[in-house]
Design a protein around this motif. Structure first.
Motif, PDB file in Angstrom:
ATOM      1  N   GLY A   1       0.787  -1.229   0.000  1.00 41.91           N
ATOM      2  CA  GLY A   1       0.000   0.000   0.000  1.00 41.91           C
ATOM      3  C   GLY A   1       0.813   1.270   0.000  1.00 41.91           C
ATOM      4  N   ASP A   2       2.111   1.216   0.335  1.00 36.56           N
ATOM      5  CA  ASP A   2       2.950   2.406   0.258  1.00 36.56           C
ATOM      6  C   ASP A   2       3.055   2.874  -1.189  1.00 36.56           C
ATOM      7  OD1 ASP A   2       3.470   2.488   2.965  1.00 36.56           O
ATOM      8  OD2 ASP A   2       5.417   1.502   2.821  1.00 36.56           O
ATOM      9  N   ILE A   3       3.196   4.178  -1.390  1.00 37.81           N
ATOM     10  CA  ILE A   3       3.399   4.730  -2.726  1.00 37.81           C
ATOM     11  C   ILE A   3       4.839   5.206  -2.838  1.00 37.81           C
ATOM     12  CG2 ILE A   3       2.771   6.557  -4.348  1.00 37.81           C
ATOM     13  CD1 ILE A   3      -0.036   6.501  -3.176  1.00 37.81           C
ATOM     14  N   ILE A   4       5.538   4.738  -3.871  1.00 37.66           N
ATOM     15  CA  ILE A   4       6.886   5.198  -4.152  1.00 37.66           C
ATOM     16  C   ILE A   4       6.863   6.050  -5.411  1.00 37.66           C
ATOM     17  CG2 ILE A   4       8.055   3.279  -3.006  1.00 37.66           C
ATOM     18  CD1 ILE A   4       8.386   1.938  -5.707  1.00 37.66           C
ATOM     19  N   VAL A   5       7.713   7.058  -5.471  1.00 38.52           N
ATOM     20  CA  VAL A   5       7.800   7.924  -6.645  1.00 38.52           C
ATOM     21  C   VAL A   5       9.215   7.810  -7.207  1.00 38.52           C
ATOM     22  CG1 VAL A   5       7.730  10.299  -7.485  1.00 38.52           C
ATOM     23  CG2 VAL A   5       6.035   9.520  -5.823  1.00 38.52           C
ATOM     24  N   VAL A   6       9.311   7.599  -8.516  1.00 40.62           N
ATOM     25  CA  VAL A   6      10.609   7.484  -9.166  1.00 40.62           C
ATOM     26  C   VAL A   6      10.795   8.633 -10.140  1.00 40.62           C
ATOM     27  CG1 VAL A   6      10.515   4.975  -8.965  1.00 40.62           C
ATOM     28  CG2 VAL A   6       9.819   6.054 -11.097  1.00 40.62           C
ATOM     29  N   SER A   7      12.056   8.962 -10.374  1.00 37.75           N
ATOM     30  CA  SER A   7      12.400  10.027 -11.304  1.00 37.75           C
ATOM     31  C   SER A   7      13.319   9.467 -12.383  1.00 37.75           C
ATOM     32  CB  SER A   7      13.109  11.176 -10.569  1.00 37.75           C
ATOM     33  OG  SER A   7      13.652  12.103 -11.498  1.00 37.75           O
ATOM     34  N   PRO A   8      12.842   9.320 -13.614  1.00 37.71           N
ATOM     35  CA  PRO A   8      13.707   8.851 -14.693  1.00 37.71           C
ATOM     36  C   PRO A   8      14.924   9.743 -14.927  1.00 37.71           C
ATOM     37  CG  PRO A   8      11.409   8.639 -15.335  1.00 37.71           C
ATOM     38  CD  PRO A   8      11.431   9.425 -14.043  1.00 37.71           C
ATOM     39  N   ALA A   9      14.845  11.014 -14.507  1.00 33.29           N
ATOM     40  CA  ALA A   9      15.963  11.933 -14.719  1.00 33.29           C
ATOM     41  C   ALA A   9      17.035  11.822 -13.642  1.00 33.29           C
ATOM     42  CB  ALA A   9      15.440  13.371 -14.767  1.00 33.29           C
ATOM     43  N   ALA A  10      16.738  11.169 -12.531  1.00 30.06           N
ATOM     44  CA  ALA A  10      17.693  11.084 -11.429  1.00 30.06           C
ATOM     45  C   ALA A  10      18.795  10.082 -11.743  1.00 30.06           C
ATOM     46  CB  ALA A  10      16.982  10.687 -10.144  1.00 30.06           C
ATOM     47  N   PRO A  11      20.058  10.396 -11.438  1.00 28.81           N
ATOM     48  CA  PRO A  11      21.142   9.436 -11.672  1.00 28.81           C
ATOM     49  C   PRO A  11      20.975   8.208 -10.784  1.00 28.81           C
ATOM     50  CG  PRO A  11      21.919  11.286 -10.366  1.00 28.81           C
ATOM     51  CD  PRO A  11      20.541  11.644 -10.822  1.00 28.81           C
ATOM     52  N   VAL A  12      21.350   7.051 -11.308  1.00 32.90           N
ATOM     53  CA  VAL A  12      21.226   5.791 -10.582  1.00 32.90           C
ATOM     54  C   VAL A  12      22.609   5.243 -10.276  1.00 32.90           C
ATOM     55  CG1 VAL A  12      20.341   3.427 -10.657  1.00 32.90           C
ATOM     56  CG2 VAL A  12      19.035   5.278 -11.715  1.00 32.90           C
ATOM     57  N   ARG A  13      22.831   4.920  -8.991  1.00 32.18           N
ATOM     58  CA  ARG A  13      24.124   4.399  -8.557  1.00 32.18           C
ATOM     59  C   ARG A  13      23.915   3.098  -7.799  1.00 32.18           C
ATOM     60  NH1 ARG A  13      23.833   9.818  -7.289  1.00 32.18           N
ATOM     61  NH2 ARG A  13      25.264  11.212  -8.419  1.00 32.18           N
ATOM     62  N   THR A  14      24.972   2.309  -7.694  1.00 33.23           N
ATOM     63  CA  THR A  14      24.923   1.078  -6.911  1.00 33.23           C
ATOM     64  C   THR A  14      24.523   1.396  -5.474  1.00 33.23           C
ATOM     65  OG1 THR A  14      26.632   0.056  -8.275  1.00 33.23           O
ATOM     66  CG2 THR A  14      26.248  -0.898  -6.105  1.00 33.23           C
ATOM     67  N   GLY A  15      23.616   0.632  -4.937  1.00 32.20           N
ATOM     68  CA  GLY A  15      23.120   0.860  -3.582  1.00 32.20           C
ATOM     69  C   GLY A  15      21.823   1.632  -3.537  1.00 32.20           C
ATOM     70  N   ASP A  16      21.401   2.210  -4.678  1.00 32.97           N
ATOM     71  CA  ASP A  16      20.155   2.974  -4.713  1.00 32.97           C
ATOM     72  C   ASP A  16      18.945   2.042  -4.686  1.00 32.97           C
ATOM     73  OD1 ASP A  16      21.390   5.420  -4.827  1.00 32.97           O
ATOM     74  OD2 ASP A  16      21.187   5.654  -7.003  1.00 32.97           O
ATOM     75  N   ARG A  17      17.863   2.540  -4.128  1.00 38.49           N
ATOM     76  CA  ARG A  17      16.567   1.870  -4.240  1.00 38.49           C
ATOM     77  C   ARG A  17      15.975   2.263  -5.575  1.00 38.49           C
ATOM     78  NH1 ARG A  17      14.483   3.647   1.827  1.00 38.49           N
ATOM     79  NH2 ARG A  17      16.238   2.705   2.958  1.00 38.49           N
ATOM     80  N   VAL A  18      15.574   1.272  -6.353  1.00 37.00           N
ATOM     81  CA  VAL A  18      15.180   1.535  -7.734  1.00 37.00           C
ATOM     82  C   VAL A  18      13.901   0.776  -8.095  1.00 37.00           C
ATOM     83  CG1 VAL A  18      17.572   1.899  -8.455  1.00 37.00           C
ATOM     84  CG2 VAL A  18      16.554  -0.392  -8.646  1.00 37.00           C
ATOM     85  N   VAL A  19      13.323   1.200  -9.206  1.00 38.24           N
ATOM     86  CA  VAL A  19      12.276   0.438  -9.878  1.00 38.24           C
ATOM     87  C   VAL A  19      12.841   0.018 -11.223  1.00 38.24           C
ATOM     88  CG1 VAL A  19      10.051   0.605 -11.051  1.00 38.24           C
ATOM     89  CG2 VAL A  19      10.301   1.473  -8.719  1.00 38.24           C
ATOM     90  N   ALA A  20      12.784  -1.286 -11.495  1.00 40.41           N
ATOM     91  CA  ALA A  20      13.309  -1.819 -12.749  1.00 40.41           C
ATOM     92  C   ALA A  20      12.171  -2.452 -13.541  1.00 40.41           C
ATOM     93  CB  ALA A  20      14.401  -2.840 -12.487  1.00 40.41           C
ATOM     94  N   ARG A  21      12.249  -2.318 -14.857  1.00 41.60           N
ATOM     95  CA  ARG A  21      11.261  -2.935 -15.742  1.00 41.60           C
ATOM     96  C   ARG A  21      11.991  -3.810 -16.745  1.00 41.60           C
ATOM     97  NH1 ARG A  21       8.362  -1.031 -20.361  1.00 41.60           N
ATOM     98  NH2 ARG A  21       9.410   0.977 -20.150  1.00 41.60           N
ATOM     99  N   THR A  22      11.587  -5.065 -16.841  1.00 42.69           N
ATOM    100  CA  THR A  22      12.262  -6.006 -17.725  1.00 42.69           C
ATOM    101  C   THR A  22      11.646  -5.981 -19.126  1.00 42.69           C
ATOM    102  OG1 THR A  22      10.840  -7.917 -17.309  1.00 42.69           O
ATOM    103  CG2 THR A  22      12.607  -7.504 -15.718  1.00 42.69           C
ATOM    104  N   ALA A  23      12.361  -6.592 -20.064  1.00 42.03           N
ATOM    105  CA  ALA A  23      11.872  -6.668 -21.436  1.00 42.03           C
ATOM    106  C   ALA A  23      10.602  -7.498 -21.524  1.00 42.03           C
ATOM    107  CB  ALA A  23      12.962  -7.258 -22.333  1.00 42.03           C
ATOM    108  N   GLU A  24      10.380  -8.366 -20.545  1.00 37.58           N
ATOM    109  CA  GLU A  24       9.172  -9.185 -20.531  1.00 37.58           C
ATOM    110  C   GLU A  24       7.997  -8.483 -19.846  1.00 37.58           C
ATOM    111  OE1 GLU A  24      10.231 -12.882 -18.762  1.00 37.58           O
ATOM    112  OE2 GLU A  24      11.393 -13.552 -20.499  1.00 37.58           O
ATOM    113  N   GLY A  25       8.226  -7.261 -19.342  1.00 33.87           N
ATOM    114  CA  GLY A  25       7.143  -6.488 -18.755  1.00 33.87           C
ATOM    115  C   GLY A  25       7.052  -6.536 -17.245  1.00 33.87           C
ATOM    116  N   GLU A  26       7.923  -7.275 -16.575  1.00 31.59           N
ATOM    117  CA  GLU A  26       7.884  -7.322 -15.110  1.00 31.59           C
ATOM    118  C   GLU A  26       8.412  -6.007 -14.539  1.00 31.59           C
ATOM    119  OE1 GLU A  26       9.511 -10.066 -11.372  1.00 31.59           O
ATOM    120  OE2 GLU A  26      10.257 -10.417 -13.402  1.00 31.59           O
TER     121      GLU A  26
END
Length: 218
Positions: free
Chosen positions: A149-174
């Protein structure tokens, strides 16, 4: 503050969003029966009050401010107009995001199936990113950091580094909320906070988008 005043405010908030009380609870990531009239008293007739956590999730999901909600509790018939300049971002469920039609070829939100959530404050990381979007957490892979139920907000413009909390989307749609553990020319490794969920490993071409989480309701 009376028991009936709190519940009337919730009913009004639902009505202003064109929702039933069940629909409002569902949008907030709660059990759909949470706000049903039958749940407002125990079988013995004892008053049952909504939790502060439930109210907070409802306000975030609908974009209503605490002051406006307090006005409803005190007898206002409708919400005050939204605060000028408030930042709103599109939001859908994490599981729903894996379906076709919600992202364009660039990985940005598209289509008409998105709801919107108003952020309680303007985040510096979001101010210059018109493509920021939100996802409602489903499942337990990110507990105890993010819960159902928590809402997370992601920014495609934000730089991504190792250790960051991220949202990933696979080629299969996951679509998944994870921690970026490793990123090289050969492998991308994503881990969960919940130790019961194993690390996921992908070839770079299997990941079509990876964005940093910049804000969460919690």
């Amino acid at each position: 503050m009376r028991h009936e005043d709190i519940w009337r405010a919730i009913d009004t908030l639902a009505a202003e969003r064109g929702l039933s009380t069940s629909g409002l609870a569902k949008r907030a990531g709660l059990d759909p029966t949470s706000f049903n009239p039958s749940k407002r008293r125990t079988n013995e007739g004892k008053l049952r009050w909504p939790s502060t956590e439930s109210i907070a999730k409802v306000l975030i999901a609908t974009g209503a401010g605490i002051d406006a909600f307090a006005g409803l509790v005190q007898g206002a018939r409708a919400l005050s107009p939204p605060r000028a300049g408030a930042r709103r971002v599109p939001v859908i469920g994490l599981a729903q995001a894996g379906q076709d039609g919600f992202f364009d070829d660039g990985g940005y939100p598209t289509g008409g199936g998105w709801d919107h959530v108003a952020l309680p404050r303007t985040e510096a990381a979001l101010a210059d990113d018109p493509h920021a979007f939100g996802l409602t957490i489903h499942g337990e892979s990110m507990e105890p950091v993010y819960r159902e139920g928590d809402i997370i907000v992601v920014s495609p413009a934000a730089p991504v580094r190792t250790g960051d909390r991220v949202v990933a989307r696979t080629a299969e749609g996951e679509v998944m909320a994870k921690v970026l553990t490793r990123r090289s020319v050969k492998r991308i490794e994503l881990s969960s906070f919940n130790p019961e969920h194993p690390m996921r490993s992908f070839a770079p071409e299997q990941i079509v988008a990876i964005h940093r989480i910049v804000w969460a309701t919690q």
